[in-house]
Design a protein around this motif. Structure first.
Motif, PDB file in Angstrom:
ATOM      1  N   PRO A   1       0.820  -1.236   0.000  1.00 17.68           N
ATOM      2  CA  PRO A   1       0.000   0.000   0.000  1.00 17.68           C
ATOM      3  C   PRO A   1       0.848   1.277   0.000  1.00 17.68           C
ATOM      4  CG  PRO A   1      -0.900  -1.603   1.530  1.00 17.68           C
ATOM      5  CD  PRO A   1       0.403  -2.157   1.067  1.00 17.68           C
ATOM      6  N   PHE A   2       1.931   1.284   0.783  1.00 13.71           N
ATOM      7  CA  PHE A   2       2.765   2.484   0.828  1.00 13.71           C
ATOM      8  C   PHE A   2       3.493   2.702  -0.495  1.00 13.71           C
ATOM      9  CE2 PHE A   2       2.700   1.808   5.560  1.00 13.71           C
ATOM     10  CZ  PHE A   2       1.982   2.964   5.842  1.00 13.71           C
ATOM     11  N   GLU A   3       3.881   1.622  -1.147  1.00 13.01           N
ATOM     12  CA  GLU A   3       4.538   1.739  -2.453  1.00 13.01           C
ATOM     13  C   GLU A   3       3.562   2.284  -3.491  1.00 13.01           C
ATOM     14  OE1 GLU A   3       7.257  -1.027  -5.473  1.00 13.01           O
ATOM     15  OE2 GLU A   3       6.293  -1.918  -3.716  1.00 13.01           O
ATOM     16  N   LEU A   4       2.308   1.809  -3.416  1.00 10.88           N
ATOM     17  CA  LEU A   4       1.275   2.307  -4.329  1.00 10.88           C
ATOM     18  C   LEU A   4       0.989   3.778  -4.062  1.00 10.88           C
ATOM     19  CD1 LEU A   4      -0.870   1.777  -6.512  1.00 10.88           C
ATOM     20  CD2 LEU A   4      -2.413   1.045  -4.675  1.00 10.88           C
ATOM     21  N   LEU A   5       0.881   4.133  -2.775  1.00  6.32           N
ATOM     22  CA  LEU A   5       0.621   5.526  -2.410  1.00  6.32           C
ATOM     23  C   LEU A   5       1.755   6.433  -2.878  1.00  6.32           C
ATOM     24  CD1 LEU A   5      -1.135   7.589  -0.900  1.00  6.32           C
ATOM     25  CD2 LEU A   5       0.135   6.998   1.185  1.00  6.32           C
ATOM     26  N   GLN A   6       2.979   5.968  -2.712  1.00  2.00           N
ATOM     27  CA  GLN A   6       4.143   6.736  -3.154  1.00  2.00           C
ATOM     28  C   GLN A   6       4.089   6.978  -4.657  1.00  2.00           C
ATOM     29  OE1 GLN A   6       7.908   4.677  -3.188  1.00  2.00           O
ATOM     30  NE2 GLN A   6       9.019   6.481  -2.466  1.00  2.00           N
ATOM     31  N   GLY A   7       3.701   5.958  -5.406  1.00  2.00           N
ATOM     32  CA  GLY A   7       3.608   6.097  -6.863  1.00  2.00           C
ATOM     33  C   GLY A   7       2.533   7.074  -7.287  1.00  2.00           C
ATOM     34  N   ILE A   8       1.362   7.032  -6.632  1.00  2.00           N
ATOM     35  CA  ILE A   8       0.264   7.938  -6.981  1.00  2.00           C
ATOM     36  C   ILE A   8       0.651   9.387  -6.690  1.00  2.00           C
ATOM     37  CG2 ILE A   8      -2.088   8.626  -6.381  1.00  2.00           C
ATOM     38  CD1 ILE A   8      -2.666   5.636  -5.860  1.00  2.00           C
ATOM     39  N   ILE A   9       1.230   9.610  -5.504  1.00  2.00           N
ATOM     40  CA  ILE A   9       1.642  10.970  -5.156  1.00  2.00           C
ATOM     41  C   ILE A   9       2.752  11.437  -6.086  1.00  2.00           C
ATOM     42  CG2 ILE A   9       2.629  12.434  -3.349  1.00  2.00           C
ATOM     43  CD1 ILE A   9       1.372  10.545  -1.295  1.00  2.00           C
ATOM     44  N   GLY A  10       3.654  10.529  -6.454  1.00  2.00           N
ATOM     45  CA  GLY A  10       4.736  10.884  -7.379  1.00  2.00           C
ATOM     46  C   GLY A  10       4.198  11.343  -8.724  1.00  2.00           C
ATOM     47  N   LEU A  11       3.140  10.689  -9.215  1.00  2.00           N
ATOM     48  CA  LEU A  11       2.534  11.095 -10.489  1.00  2.00           C
ATOM     49  C   LEU A  11       1.898  12.480 -10.362  1.00  2.00           C
ATOM     50  CD1 LEU A  11       0.864   7.758 -11.680  1.00  2.00           C
ATOM     51  CD2 LEU A  11       2.850   8.905 -12.686  1.00  2.00           C
ATOM     52  N   ALA A  12       1.235  12.720  -9.231  1.00  2.00           N
ATOM     53  CA  ALA A  12       0.629  14.038  -9.010  1.00  2.00           C
ATOM     54  C   ALA A  12       1.697  15.122  -8.934  1.00  2.00           C
ATOM     55  CB  ALA A  12      -0.203  14.020  -7.729  1.00  2.00           C
ATOM     56  N   LEU A  13       2.811  14.812  -8.272  1.00  2.00           N
ATOM     57  CA  LEU A  13       3.924  15.761  -8.187  1.00  2.00           C
ATOM     58  C   LEU A  13       4.496  16.056  -9.564  1.00  2.00           C
ATOM     59  CD1 LEU A  13       6.070  14.861  -5.029  1.00  2.00           C
ATOM     60  CD2 LEU A  13       5.192  17.123  -5.670  1.00  2.00           C
ATOM     61  N   ALA A  14       4.590  15.031 -10.407  1.00  2.00           N
ATOM     62  CA  ALA A  14       5.120  15.230 -11.753  1.00  2.00           C
ATOM     63  C   ALA A  14       4.219  16.166 -12.556  1.00  2.00           C
ATOM     64  CB  ALA A  14       5.264  13.883 -12.467  1.00  2.00           C
ATOM     65  N   ALA A  15       2.886  15.995 -12.403  1.00  2.00           N
ATOM     66  CA  ALA A  15       1.948  16.863 -13.119  1.00  2.00           C
ATOM     67  C   ALA A  15       2.068  18.309 -12.648  1.00  2.00           C
ATOM     68  CB  ALA A  15       0.515  16.357 -12.910  1.00  2.00           C
ATOM     69  N   ILE A  16       2.204  18.507 -11.333  1.00  2.00           N
ATOM     70  CA  ILE A  16       2.358  19.861 -10.798  1.00  2.00           C
ATOM     71  C   ILE A  16       3.691  20.460 -11.247  1.00  2.00           C
ATOM     72  CG2 ILE A  16       2.725  21.175  -8.665  1.00  2.00           C
ATOM     73  CD1 ILE A  16      -0.168  20.598  -9.217  1.00  2.00           C
ATOM     74  N   ALA A  17       4.734  19.634 -11.279  1.00  2.00           N
ATOM     75  CA  ALA A  17       6.056  20.119 -11.695  1.00  2.00           C
ATOM     76  C   ALA A  17       6.028  20.607 -13.137  1.00  2.00           C
ATOM     77  CB  ALA A  17       7.093  19.012 -11.526  1.00  2.00           C
ATOM     78  N   ILE A  18       5.307  19.900 -13.997  1.00  2.00           N
ATOM     79  CA  ILE A  18       5.199  20.326 -15.397  1.00  2.00           C
ATOM     80  C   ILE A  18       4.463  21.665 -15.484  1.00  2.00           C
ATOM     81  CG2 ILE A  18       4.153  19.778 -17.632  1.00  2.00           C
ATOM     82  CD1 ILE A  18       4.662  16.807 -16.954  1.00  2.00           C
TER      83      ILE A  18
ATOM     84  N   LEU B   1       4.265  23.963 -13.121  1.00  2.00           N
ATOM     85  CA  LEU B   1       5.139  24.994 -12.560  1.00  2.00           C
ATOM     86  C   LEU B   1       6.266  25.353 -13.516  1.00  2.00           C
ATOM     87  CD1 LEU B   1       5.378  23.910  -8.812  1.00  2.00           C
ATOM     88  CD2 LEU B   1       4.534  26.100  -9.673  1.00  2.00           C
ATOM     89  N   PHE B   2       6.712  24.400 -14.291  1.00  2.00           N
ATOM     90  CA  PHE B   2       7.768  24.645 -15.271  1.00  2.00           C
ATOM     91  C   PHE B   2       7.378  25.799 -16.193  1.00  2.00           C
ATOM     92  CE2 PHE B   2       9.292  23.865 -19.611  1.00  2.00           C
ATOM     93  CZ  PHE B   2      10.657  23.827 -19.408  1.00  2.00           C
ATOM     94  N   PHE B   3       6.146  25.783 -16.679  1.00  4.95           N
ATOM     95  CA  PHE B   3       5.689  26.829 -17.596  1.00  4.95           C
ATOM     96  C   PHE B   3       5.306  28.104 -16.840  1.00  4.95           C
ATOM     97  CE2 PHE B   3       4.895  22.901 -20.006  1.00  4.95           C
ATOM     98  CZ  PHE B   3       5.545  23.211 -21.191  1.00  4.95           C
ATOM     99  N   VAL B   4       4.642  27.960 -15.712  1.00  4.35           N
ATOM    100  CA  VAL B   4       4.163  29.138 -14.987  1.00  4.35           C
ATOM    101  C   VAL B   4       5.322  29.935 -14.402  1.00  4.35           C
ATOM    102  CG1 VAL B   4       2.806  29.920 -13.001  1.00  4.35           C
ATOM    103  CG2 VAL B   4       1.912  28.131 -14.494  1.00  4.35           C
ATOM    104  N   ILE B   5       6.274  29.247 -13.770  1.00  5.98           N
ATOM    105  CA  ILE B   5       7.421  29.952 -13.187  1.00  5.98           C
ATOM    106  C   ILE B   5       8.301  30.547 -14.288  1.00  5.98           C
ATOM    107  CG2 ILE B   5       9.572  29.650 -11.879  1.00  5.98           C
ATOM    108  CD1 ILE B   5       8.098  27.719 -10.078  1.00  5.98           C
TER     109      ILE B   5
ATOM    110  N   TYR C   1      18.602  28.364 -17.251  1.00  9.84           N
ATOM    111  CA  TYR C   1      18.267  27.129 -16.519  1.00  9.84           C
ATOM    112  C   TYR C   1      18.518  25.879 -17.364  1.00  9.84           C
ATOM    113  CZ  TYR C   1      15.967  29.701 -12.728  1.00  9.84           C
ATOM    114  OH  TYR C   1      15.696  30.520 -11.651  1.00  9.84           O
ATOM    115  N   PHE C   2      18.610  26.044 -18.671  1.00  8.17           N
ATOM    116  CA  PHE C   2      18.735  24.894 -19.567  1.00  8.17           C
ATOM    117  C   PHE C   2      20.151  24.708 -20.109  1.00  8.17           C
ATOM    118  CE2 PHE C   2      14.481  26.729 -19.834  1.00  8.17           C
ATOM    119  CZ  PHE C   2      13.706  25.646 -19.449  1.00  8.17           C
TER     120      PHE C   2
END
Length: 230
Positions: free
Chosen positions: A58-75, A77-81, A111-112
């Motif tokens: 369960p914790f591995e699954l939870l980590q994966g779901i949150i990681g996907l959400a973080l990736a979406a937010i990071a993308i 923020l990449f454009f907004v920032i 940055y690139f």
């Protein structure tokens, strides 16, 4: 990035950036807790205190779901920032700052560029920070908040890169656990880093609006005309 040829308040863009950063900070905290729980599970398995699971835990699954959400937010923020930095750098020119080193495009572009992105993005942000607070004397001023943010940014990214490389090459549970623990350090640094950048966004936006709305300095008095005596 197209820009209007005038000062444009960062207020609306700043609000979007702050909201996304708050979501990211929340997800980072949750990811940290999920990873901490997962490393505890793995340590118990390695020590023989728990059986090796057949399926995903369960914790591995939870980590994966949150990681996907973080990736979406990071993308996002990449454009907004990127847009926020570009506009902030554009605005300081319309606030009267002179002899600036970084164009709005390069304030984002550095940055690139490998290796240069360890130094030049900070210098561009320093220029934005100082010129936003005092366009006329922008080379003077304190940048302690920026220094703390950039230190955390560099440390978090370097440690995160190490954790990623270890994870890719991991072949045993012990090596996976090591990568996860190093990743925990990176996540722990990312949270205050995001908090500090949130403060930077708010303070730069407020400083630029103050400068834009400040009354123009009074014009110098005209010299008195001399009276000619015949």
């Amino acid at each position: 990035m197209a820009a209007k040829d005038r000062y444009e308040s960062l207020d609306e863009l700043g609000k979007v950036t702050v909201v996304l950063l708050c979501i990211e900070i929340t997800l980072q905290a949750l990811y940290f807790l999920a990873t901490l729980a997962r490393t505890g599970e793995m340590a118990d398995i390695i020590a023989g205190r728990a059986a090796r699971p057949v399926d995903v835990t369960p914790f591995e699954l939870l980590q994966g779901i949150i990681g996907l959400a973080l990736a979406a937010i990071a993308i996002s923020l990449f454009f907004v920032i990127g847009r926020w930095i570009f506009r902030a750098a554009w605005n300081i020119r319309h606030l009267g700052a002179k002899r600036l080193e970084f164009s709005p495009g390069w304030a984002v572009g550095w940055y690139f560029v490998p290796f240069a992105n360890l130094v030049y993005p900070f210098r561009a942000m320093k220029e934005i920070w100082l010129a936003s607070h005092d366009p006329a004397r922008w080379r003077e001023g304190s940048v302690g908040l920026l220094t703390a943010w950039w230190t955390l940014w560099l440390a978090g990214n370097i440690i995160g890169n190490i954790a990623l490389r270890l994870s890719i090459n991991a072949e045993t549970m012990e090596s996976i656990l090591l990568a996860e623990r190093i990743g925990l350090v990176s996540t722990a640094l990312s949270i205050p880093c995001s908090v500090l950048f949130l403060r930077i966004v708010r303070r730069v936006g407020a400083a630029q609006d103050r400068q834009a709305n400040a009354p123009a300095p009074p014009a110098p008095p005209e010299p008195e005309s001399e009276t000619l005596v015949a």
